[in-house]
Design a protein around this motif. Structure first.
Motif, PDB file in Angstrom:
ATOM      1  N   LEU A 163     -67.304  -0.986 -15.049  1.00 57.63           N
ATOM      2  CA  LEU A 163     -67.803  -1.857 -15.849  1.00 57.63           C
ATOM      3  C   LEU A 163     -69.286  -2.190 -15.869  1.00 57.63           C
ATOM      4  O   LEU A 163     -69.729  -2.824 -17.148  1.00 57.63           O
ATOM      5  N   GLU A 164     -70.133  -1.728 -14.505  1.00 62.39           N
ATOM      6  CA  GLU A 164     -71.278  -1.071 -15.093  1.00 62.39           C
ATOM      7  C   GLU A 164     -71.583  -0.364 -16.382  1.00 62.39           C
ATOM      8  O   GLU A 164     -72.811  -0.703 -16.378  1.00 62.39           O
ATOM      9  N   ARG A 165     -70.867   0.503 -16.710  1.00 63.44           N
ATOM     10  CA  ARG A 165     -70.999   1.631 -18.064  1.00 63.44           C
ATOM     11  C   ARG A 165     -71.181   0.778 -18.803  1.00 63.44           C
ATOM     12  O   ARG A 165     -72.223   0.929 -19.794  1.00 63.44           O
ATOM     13  N   SER A 166     -70.242  -0.249 -18.937  1.00 66.36           N
ATOM     14  CA  SER A 166     -70.044  -0.901 -20.380  1.00 66.36           C
ATOM     15  C   SER A 166     -71.290  -2.396 -20.146  1.00 66.36           C
ATOM     16  O   SER A 166     -71.263  -2.256 -21.634  1.00 66.36           O
ATOM     17  N   ALA A 167     -71.378  -2.527 -19.486  1.00 62.28           N
ATOM     18  CA  ALA A 167     -72.758  -3.250 -19.556  1.00 62.28           C
ATOM     19  C   ALA A 167     -74.107  -3.389 -20.355  1.00 62.28           C
ATOM     20  O   ALA A 167     -74.499  -3.803 -20.776  1.00 62.28           O
ATOM     21  N   ALA A 168     -73.914  -1.950 -19.519  1.00 65.76           N
ATOM     22  CA  ALA A 168     -75.316  -1.040 -20.090  1.00 65.76           C
ATOM     23  C   ALA A 168     -75.156  -0.810 -21.582  1.00 65.76           C
ATOM     24  O   ALA A 168     -76.316  -1.127 -21.937  1.00 65.76           O
ATOM     25  N   ALA A 169     -74.368  -0.893 -22.262  1.00 64.25           N
ATOM     26  CA  ALA A 169     -74.559   0.212 -23.451  1.00 64.25           C
ATOM     27  C   ALA A 169     -73.869  -1.182 -24.312  1.00 64.25           C
ATOM     28  O   ALA A 169     -74.266  -1.157 -25.292  1.00 64.25           O
ATOM     29  N   ASP A 170     -73.251  -2.266 -23.483  1.00 68.71           N
ATOM     30  CA  ASP A 170     -72.816  -3.443 -24.347  1.00 68.71           C
ATOM     31  C   ASP A 170     -72.949  -5.064 -23.687  1.00 68.71           C
ATOM     32  O   ASP A 170     -71.812  -5.967 -23.365  1.00 68.71           O
ATOM     33  N   PRO A 171     -73.741  -5.204 -23.205  1.00 70.69           N
ATOM     34  CA  PRO A 171     -74.423  -6.379 -22.419  1.00 70.69           C
ATOM     35  C   PRO A 171     -73.472  -7.915 -23.185  1.00 70.69           C
ATOM     36  O   PRO A 171     -73.461  -8.990 -22.213  1.00 70.69           O
ATOM     37  N   ALA A 172     -73.201  -8.145 -24.314  1.00 65.18           N
ATOM     38  CA  ALA A 172     -73.398  -9.083 -24.550  1.00 65.18           C
ATOM     39  C   ALA A 172     -71.938  -9.569 -24.885  1.00 65.18           C
ATOM     40  O   ALA A 172     -70.894 -10.496 -24.751  1.00 65.18           O
ATOM     41  N   SER A 173     -70.657  -8.694 -24.651  1.00 64.36           N
ATOM     42  CA  SER A 173     -69.760  -8.632 -24.897  1.00 64.36           C
ATOM     43  C   SER A 173     -68.601  -8.937 -23.437  1.00 64.36           C
ATOM     44  O   SER A 173     -69.468  -8.022 -22.347  1.00 64.36           O
ATOM     45  N   PRO A 174     -67.929 -10.045 -23.177  1.00 63.10           N
ATOM     46  CA  PRO A 174     -67.743 -10.348 -21.965  1.00 63.10           C
ATOM     47  C   PRO A 174     -66.757  -9.058 -21.153  1.00 63.10           C
ATOM     48  O   PRO A 174     -65.573  -8.155 -22.100  1.00 63.10           O
ATOM     49  N   ALA A 175     -66.517  -9.292 -20.050  1.00 63.39           N
ATOM     50  CA  ALA A 175     -66.130  -8.138 -19.189  1.00 63.39           C
ATOM     51  C   ALA A 175     -64.254  -8.656 -18.669  1.00 63.39           C
ATOM     52  O   ALA A 175     -64.433 -10.438 -17.711  1.00 63.39           O
ATOM     53  N   ILE A 176     -63.067  -8.488 -19.244  1.00 67.86           N
ATOM     54  CA  ILE A 176     -62.006  -9.217 -18.904  1.00 67.86           C
ATOM     55  C   ILE A 176     -61.380  -8.514 -18.207  1.00 67.86           C
ATOM     56  O   ILE A 176     -61.052  -7.073 -18.335  1.00 67.86           O
TER      57      ILE A 176
END
Length: 328
Positions: A163-176
């Protein structure tokens, strides 16, 4: 998702054709070394075929587009073999639901994490829904001989990292996040909390499988012919039961809803509104899925390379022997 420069297939075809033509020419011209050049011809032909990524048709997958990071966490411990999903193992219900998730979130980046005695990243974030579906359909319960007890939070640290890795790469997309399990905790230590993971999750569901009556568990084994059920200390069939209390706690910690799953109840009713929030397109549009089989060619290529290496080693040994004999 891996992409290739449009000129790469042409380059591979040209270089491969030249190499193959050289090998065939040597095969015809070299009278005493035809086996060697036949081997090299086969090696080049297989390498060319592998470069073009051959695939078999694998049904259809949706082509709608959704902007989201979807994480599917699937329990693969021995308890998911419990046969209380309409007479089938719980894992069968989980697999059906993951297919529904992949279809509902077609075009989104989807990742799959499985957990039993340990957590594994089965599929990194990808928009290839067919890869997700094929991998999940291949999941099997943990081998009984390897089981060391399972924590319902075994995937917590790996999920947080992804979750942290993907948020850093694509912060605009929501995490589900979708957590699929039966809540059975057999590890000695109490489970860790998902509370600190909840802050990284925008929405999702905890999906529960199993019944209060429970079900017998057919043993997963290294021996494919073994067909017996897990036994309890008294010598009878061990029974696994759903622990909805633990599952509801996980849902509360993640900040999402809990849903008990049953055979015949569609999951699409819960997924549809959730996917629509992220810009789902027409979910009726589909394209042919591809099941890549290039990896099948790896074995003969490896064998041919080993043969070539052995032949080269013998030639070098013979050359050294000749040089020693001719030396003054």
């Amino acid at each position: 998702m891996i992409t290739f420069h449009p000129t790469l297939p042409v380059l591979v075809a040209v270089v491969g054709a030249l190499a193959l033509a050289l090998c065939v020419w040597q095969l015809v011209a070299a009278r005493g070394r035809r086996i060697a050049w036949l081997r090299r011809s086969l090696l080049v032909a297989l390498a060319i075929a592998m470069a073009f990524r051959p695939a078999l048709p694998g049904g259809e997958v949706p082509t709608a587009s959704i902007s989201a990071r979807v994480f599917v966490v699937v329990d693969t411990s021995q308890s998911v073999a419990a046969e209380d999903w309409g007479g089938e193992p719980r894992l069968a219900g989980m697999q059906e639901d993951v297919v529904e998730i992949a279809r509902s979130f077609a075009g989104a980046d989807i990742s799959v994490i499985s957990f039993d005695s340990q957590a594994l990243l089965r599929v990194p974030l990808t928009d290839d829904g067919s890869a997700v579906i094929e991998m999940v359909r291949a999941l099997r319960p943990e081998i009984a001989q390897q089981s060391r007890g399972t924590s319902v939070a075994a995937a917590r640290d790996l999920l947080r990292t992804e979750l942290e890795r993907s948020a850093a790469a694509d912060p605009a997309s929501p995490a589900i996040v979708f957590y699929l399990g039966d809540g059975e905790h057999t590890a000695e230590e109490p489970p860790q909390s998902f509370a600190d993971v909840g802050g990284l999750v925008d929405r999702g569901l905890v999906l529960g499988y199993g019944t209060e009556q429970g079900g017998r568990m057919r043993i997963s084994s290294f021996n494919p012919n073994e067909d017996r059920y897990l036994q309890d200390p008294a010598g009878g069939d061990a029974i696994s039961r759903i622990d909805e209390g633990r599952l509801q706690s996980i849902a509360s910690e993640l900040g999402v809803s809990y849903l008990h799953r049953q055979p015949g109840l569609p999951l699409s009713d819960a997924l549809g509104p959730m996917a629509a929030l992220d810009g789902a397109a027409n979910l009726d549009r589909t394209e042919e899925a591809r099941l890549e089989v290039a990896w099948v060619l790896g074995l003969p290529i490896a064998l041919l390379l080993a043969w070539e290496g052995l032949s080269l080693a013998r030639s070098l040994r013979s050359t050294r022997g000749i040089l020693r004999t001719e030396a003054p």
